[in-house]
Write a protein that holds these residues in place. Structure first.
Motif, mmCIF file in Angstrom:
data_model
loop_
_atom_site.group_PDB
_atom_site.id
_atom_site.type_symbol
_atom_site.label_atom_id
_atom_site.label_comp_id
_atom_site.label_asym_id
_atom_site.label_seq_id
_atom_site.Cartn_x
_atom_site.Cartn_y
_atom_site.Cartn_z
ATOM 1 N N GLN A 40 -29.880 6.475 20.854
ATOM 2 C CA GLN A 40 -29.775 7.114 22.321
ATOM 3 C C GLN A 40 -29.547 5.506 23.015
ATOM 4 O O GLN A 40 -28.747 5.288 23.776
ATOM 5 C CB GLN A 40 -30.616 7.597 22.844
ATOM 6 N N VAL A 41 -30.469 4.524 22.475
ATOM 7 C CA VAL A 41 -30.232 3.382 23.254
ATOM 8 C C VAL A 41 -30.130 2.155 22.788
ATOM 9 O O VAL A 41 -30.202 0.904 23.495
ATOM 10 C CB VAL A 41 -32.242 2.842 23.621
ATOM 11 N N TRP A 88 -34.058 -6.863 26.276
ATOM 12 C CA TRP A 88 -35.220 -5.447 26.198
ATOM 13 C C TRP A 88 -36.222 -6.568 26.294
ATOM 14 O O TRP A 88 -37.265 -6.446 26.356
ATOM 15 C CB TRP A 88 -35.337 -4.982 24.441
ATOM 16 N N ASP A 108 -39.483 -3.071 32.162
ATOM 17 C CA ASP A 108 -38.613 -2.167 32.360
ATOM 18 C C ASP A 108 -37.829 -1.630 31.483
ATOM 19 O O ASP A 108 -37.816 -0.795 31.662
ATOM 20 C CB ASP A 108 -37.742 -2.959 34.018
ATOM 21 N N ALA A 109 -38.079 -2.413 30.713
ATOM 22 C CA ALA A 109 -36.235 -1.884 29.859
ATOM 23 C C ALA A 109 -37.252 -0.973 28.710
ATOM 24 O O ALA A 109 -36.929 0.316 27.985
ATOM 25 C CB ALA A 109 -36.300 -3.214 28.289
ATOM 26 N N ALA A 111 -39.867 0.832 29.772
ATOM 27 C CA ALA A 111 -39.850 2.876 29.974
ATOM 28 C C ALA A 111 -38.675 3.182 29.677
ATOM 29 O O ALA A 111 -38.811 4.373 30.111
ATOM 30 C CB ALA A 111 -39.692 2.223 31.779
ATOM 31 N N GLU A 112 -37.655 2.665 30.322
ATOM 32 C CA GLU A 112 -36.194 3.491 28.928
ATOM 33 C C GLU A 112 -36.430 4.439 27.684
ATOM 34 O O GLU A 112 -35.957 5.323 27.462
ATOM 35 C CB GLU A 112 -34.424 2.240 29.172
ATOM 36 N N VAL A 113 -37.263 3.128 27.229
ATOM 37 C CA VAL A 113 -37.181 3.419 25.341
ATOM 38 C C VAL A 113 -38.035 4.403 25.920
ATOM 39 O O VAL A 113 -38.504 5.730 24.671
ATOM 40 C CB VAL A 113 -38.149 2.311 24.758
ATOM 41 N N ARG A 115 -38.967 6.520 28.021
ATOM 42 C CA ARG A 115 -38.873 8.147 28.508
ATOM 43 C C ARG A 115 -37.830 9.109 27.311
ATOM 44 O O ARG A 115 -38.386 10.392 27.052
ATOM 45 C CB ARG A 115 -37.412 7.749 29.142
ATOM 46 N N HIS A 116 -37.781 8.333 26.287
ATOM 47 C CA HIS A 116 -36.909 9.211 25.013
ATOM 48 C C HIS A 116 -38.137 9.741 24.021
ATOM 49 O O HIS A 116 -37.752 10.681 23.274
ATOM 50 C CB HIS A 116 -36.418 8.414 23.852
ATOM 51 N N GLU A 118 -40.163 11.435 25.334
ATOM 52 C CA GLU A 118 -41.966 11.877 26.086
ATOM 53 C C GLU A 118 -41.825 13.502 25.549
ATOM 54 O O GLU A 118 -43.025 13.854 25.894
ATOM 55 C CB GLU A 118 -41.341 12.038 27.261
#
Length: 161
Positions: A40-41, A88, A108-109, A111-113, A115-116, A118
């Protein structure tokens, strides 16, 4: 001299064997989840593993990351290059060793990881809700000891000889 009841010994072996099997299943599920997250990332699995190590333990030298990931330092250079190019991580001079470099995850990067993950975290919260604080302490202690056993096994496997 303590005598071990043969029935207790058999029961312990059976339960321990089942526990190890369940550990393998948990490992498989986490590996599958991490593989889906890395897709996904748009990261390679090893890149996500290294990023997670930095998120958990803070900045590290490339050689420490290579040891942790069990890869050759030249391979780690490629991992770090990809992670830096993707935004990253960042490289910075090591204040303690002016010649050295530390690699750190960009919050900040990350946080995107995160999120997956959660969904998994919510599922684990629900599982943990079924246990008392004392039971959770025992489970946490067990997992800590199991992780240390894993680290020791990796060190022994990686040691020359």
């Amino acid at each position: 001299m303590d005598l071990v009841d043969p029935e207790d010994a058999r029961t312990r072996r059976r339960i321990t064997s089942e526990l190890k099997r369940r550990f393998r299943e948990v490992n498989n599920q986490i590996a599958l989840l991490s593989h889906h997250v890395s897709t996904q990332v748009e990261l390679r699995d090893i890149d996500l593993d290294c990023l997670d190590f930095l998120a958990q333990h803070g900045p590290a030298s490339p050689s420490a990351l290579a040891r942790r990931a069990g890869v050759h330092p030249s391979t780690m250079t490629g991992v770090i290059d990809r992670l830096e190019k993707g935004g990253w991580v960042r490289r910075q001079r090591d204040d303690a060793d002016r010649r050295g470099v530390l690699v750190s995850a960009r919050p900040d990067a990350m946080a995107e990881v995160f999120r997956h993950y959660e969904g998994m975290n919510a599922q684990l919260d629900a599982v943990c809700a079924d246990y008392s604080p004392a039971e959770l302490q025992v489970i946490s202690g067990f997992l800590d000891r199991a992780a240390n056993a894993g680290r020791q096994a990796v060190e022994e496997f990686s040691s020359p000889g």
